[in-house]
Design an enzyme around this catalytic site. Structure first.
Site, PDB file in Angstrom:
ATOM      1  N   GLU A 213       0.826  -1.161  -0.015  1.00 17.08           N
ATOM      2  CA  GLU A 213      -0.015   0.216   0.082  1.00 17.08           C
ATOM      3  C   GLU A 213       0.747   1.194   0.011  1.00 17.08           C
ATOM      4  OE1 GLU A 213      -1.998   0.884   3.718  1.00 17.08           O
ATOM      5  OE2 GLU A 213      -0.854  -0.778   4.722  1.00 17.08           O
TER       6      GLU A 213
ATOM      7  N   ASP B 225       0.545  -2.662   5.991  1.00 15.62           N
ATOM      8  CA  ASP B 225       0.814  -2.324   7.447  1.00 15.62           C
ATOM      9  C   ASP B 225      -0.308  -3.245   8.554  1.00 15.62           C
ATOM     10  OD1 ASP B 225       2.327  -0.494   6.373  1.00 15.62           O
ATOM     11  OD2 ASP B 225       0.996   1.301   6.439  1.00 15.62           O
TER      12      ASP B 225
ATOM     13  N   ASP C   4      -2.093  -1.797  10.772  1.00 14.51           N
ATOM     14  CA  ASP C   4      -2.909  -0.854  11.539  1.00 14.51           C
ATOM     15  C   ASP C   4      -4.298  -1.247  10.844  1.00 14.51           C
ATOM     16  OD1 ASP C   4      -2.774   0.142   8.913  1.00 14.51           O
ATOM     17  OD2 ASP C   4      -1.937   2.129   9.710  1.00 14.51           O
TER      18      ASP C   4
ATOM     19  N   ASP D  46      -5.894   0.648   8.736  1.00 14.57           N
ATOM     20  CA  ASP D  46      -6.207   0.767   7.069  1.00 14.57           C
ATOM     21  C   ASP D  46      -5.544  -0.411   6.514  1.00 14.57           C
ATOM     22  OD1 ASP D  46      -7.279   3.218   7.051  1.00 14.57           O
ATOM     23  OD2 ASP D  46      -5.454   4.314   7.152  1.00 14.57           O
TER      24      ASP D  46
END
Length: 648
Positions: A436, A509, A511, A513
């Site tokens: 990403e 990642d 997290d 998102d």
């Protein structure tokens, strides 16, 4: 010398007695010795109990997983016969458990229909168990026998009296045969629930005793496959007027020869989504690859809807008929057929080959659906409207695929977007990392092995393909770039042989998102390139969450879970002697760290994406990525306690 080498005589021929053949080649009988094969043992015992239910004698089945991963299956059927077998001169119970092709399913006297391995199943379970105990209640008495690895260790004896009837089988899988002997609760749960759906009013209880507080679930469905269809459609917007599934049933005439008799049950319901979900079964066995009953159903469905549309002027004279794919967009259906001697293609019974069931299913569905549409004109119009919209989407998708293919041809020299391709062209050796954003993409490009690892940074979040038709998905530049990079195409043009990489790694990642992008990508692969998942080509990278570094050291230990961090931290009495770095995103790692922890095949941890249970996968994708907000809300509320980090 030649004569000595070719000394091939009777002494070279090995004769396997009893159940030795099963132990030597277990895969021939249960498909695999992996977890799937382990669970198959349970299915074989349960199938015998279900056969009793289909014959009208069994109403309750209980499956218990004990703390040592042994399994007990109890039913209240007639009980396996215990009288002396007329030819084997030993108790029939012993014959059934120790002789491979012995059972009540080779003629149609004991069972008109059956789903077990035709007299093979319970003996195979016995052969692959280090111990098996069978108890039978019948004729006012309780009988018991014990076995080990297919051999009788305790002759049949009478151990009590009972006015009840039924069979109890407890077995301990042989750890020398199976890769694992630990049963998965969810796998047992889903299969037994499916079995209960297919057998109206049959009560199945699953108990797991491996926890401090045993888990007990009960399944019993008075609506049968109608309840199954409603379950599959939970959380989806149903077409107006179709809240109650369309139920069709029928069977052959009484004068039909026994070997060509059959019963057909079908339940169908359309939702507002764009995916087709049709599950077919023969004698309760899931025919994953369909077969004659599915062909008959599809042909009838397409014919009846088009004929109704023509006769009621919904289709104009010059308009083309709707295709089967058009009519089945948003369709959820369960097809369940029962027949005395099903012919399956392959040992795994994935496809029904009994050709007369195509004609029978077609006839019954044609009659039943035609009557329904005539009696429910408003619902008929909604079904046609849904198919008509799908037809428009199909034509738009064809144009979009052609544009994607042309784009791919034009870009063959310089592949799409910001793809950094690898130099090796052998797909079996190459990997594509999907990352990403430009920051992570830059680190990944510097960290990769340029010969075999390619990197494709995504521009923003990928479109949620669960909520849109195919042509809308194919208008997304991110999706078309992804399709072009992978090389297989989508839809009718999909060809897995053209895959440019045999490892496609989703690297996002750790997290919120990143998790969102990961599920969006998995949804894309599930809907558009499912064979890539089934072939084992799709992976999820596991970058570390932490680096614990002792003071004075340049590098520390990479940790992947909170539990690992807690264990490492315990080693230090003084917390000032170490520092903990949390990696919120891949962009926070320098290329060397990313290469060491996440991309180097020698050190990295990757999870291969599999579809062990298509039903569970279908529901997960639909619930989390579909149009119904309530399902996602329920999931978040249920799993909120499991969240480790929340970005606010």
């Amino acid at each position: 010398m030649a004569n000595q080498e070719n000394n091939y005589g009777g002494s070279e021929i090995k004769v396997l007695k009893g159940l030795e053949a099963v132990r030597m080649r277990p895969g021939m009988y249960i498909g695999t010795t992996s977890s799937a094969g382990l669970h198959h043992l349970v299915w074989e015992i349960v199938d015998n109990s279900v056969d009793e239910a289909m014959a009208g004698y069994c109403h309750n089945i209980a499956v218990t997983v004990h703390p040592d991963n042994s399994i007990t299956v109890v039913d209240d059927g007639r009980g396996i016969p215990v009288d002396l077998h007329p030819t084997e001169k030993k108790p029939t119970l012993e014959v059934v458990l120790t002789i491979l092709h012995a059972g009540g399913k080779f003629d149609n006297n004991a069972y008109k229909v059956s789903g077990g391995l035709h007299g093979v199943g319970i003996s195979v379970v016995n052969a692959l168990s280090k111990k098996l105990v069978a108890q039978v209640k019948r004729d006012g008495k309780i009988f018991e026998m014990e076995f080990a690895r297919g051999n009788t260790t305790q002759k049949m004896k009478e151990i009590g009296t009972s006015e009840e009837t039924g069979t109890t089988v407890t077995f301990w899988p042989d750890e020398t045969i199976f890769e694992t002997t630990v049963y998965d609760f969810d796998t047992l749960h889903d299969h037994l629930q499916e079995t209960a759906f297919l057998n109206r009013n049959l009560k199945i209880t699953l108990t797991d005793e491996r926890e401090m507080e045993p888990r007990v679930v009960e399944f019993c469905y008075s609506g049968g496959i109608n309840d199954f269809v409603k379950y599959l459609n939970e959380g989806k917007a149903i077409l107006p007027g179709l809240n109650r599934p369309i139920y069709i049933e029928g069977k052959t005439d009484e004068d039909t020869p026994l070997e060509r008799r059959g019963e057909v049950e079908v339940s169908i319901q359309w939702n507002a989504g764009f995916s087709e979900r049709v599950m077919s079964f023969a004698n309760d066995i899931y025919t994953e690859e369909g077969g004659m009953h599915l062909e008959g159903f599809r042909t009838a469905l397409t014919k009846v809807v088009n004929e109704y549309a023509r006769s009621h002027k919904l289709l104009k004279e010059k308009e083309a008929n709707l295709t089967g794919d058009d009519i089945r967009e948003g369709l959820t259906a369960v097809i369940s057929v029962k027949l005395p001697d099903p012919q399956f293609e392959g040992q795994t019974k994935a496809k029904l080959g009994s050709s007369y069931m195509r004609t029978l299913t077609n006839k019954i569905v044609t009659k039943g659906l035609s009557e329904y549409l005539e009696e429910h004109p408003n619902q008929a119009k909604e079904i046609f409207k849904k198919g008509s919209q799908a037809a428009k989407g199909r034509l738009a998708a064809q144009k979009a695929r052609q544009a994607t293919r042309r784009k791919g041809l034009l870009e063959s020299a310089s592949l799409p977007g910001k793809l950094a391709d690898c130099s090796v062209k052998d797909a079996e050796l190459t990997e594509l990392f999907i990352v990403e954003g430009d920051s992570a993409g830059g680190s990944a490009k510097m960290a990769r092995d340029r010969s075999i690892q390619a990197v494709l940074p995504l521009r923003g979040k990928i479109l949620n393909v669960e909520r849109v038709q195919e042509h809308r998905a194919l208008s997304s530049e991110t999706i078309t770039s992804l399709i072009t990079a992978i090389g297989t195409g989508v839809g009718p043009e999909f060809n897995i042989e053209k895959a440019r990489y045999h490892k496609i790694v989703i690297m996002t990642d750790a997290d919120v998102d990143g998790a969102h992008i990961r599920i969006l990508l998995l949804t894309f692969f599930y809907r558009f390139m499912r064979p890539m998942i089934e072939a084992g080509y799709i992976y999820v990278a596991q970058p570390p969450l932490y680096q614990l570094k002792p003071k004075g050291k340049k590098r520390g230990k990479y940790l992947y879970t909170d539990e690992e961090l807690a264990l490492e931290a315990k080693k230090y009495e003084d917390s000032s002697k170490y520092t903990v770095q949390r990696y919120k995103g891949l962009g926070e790692m320098d290329p060397d760290q990313l290469q060491t922890t996440t991309m180097d095949p020698k050190n990295r941890i990757m999870l291969r994406v599999t579809i062990d249970d298509a039903l569970a996968a279908e529901r997960a994708v639909a619930d989390l990525m579909g149009t119904q907000v309530e399902k996602r809300k329920d999931f978040i509320q249920t799993h909120a306690k499991d969240v480790r980090f929340l970005d606010i």
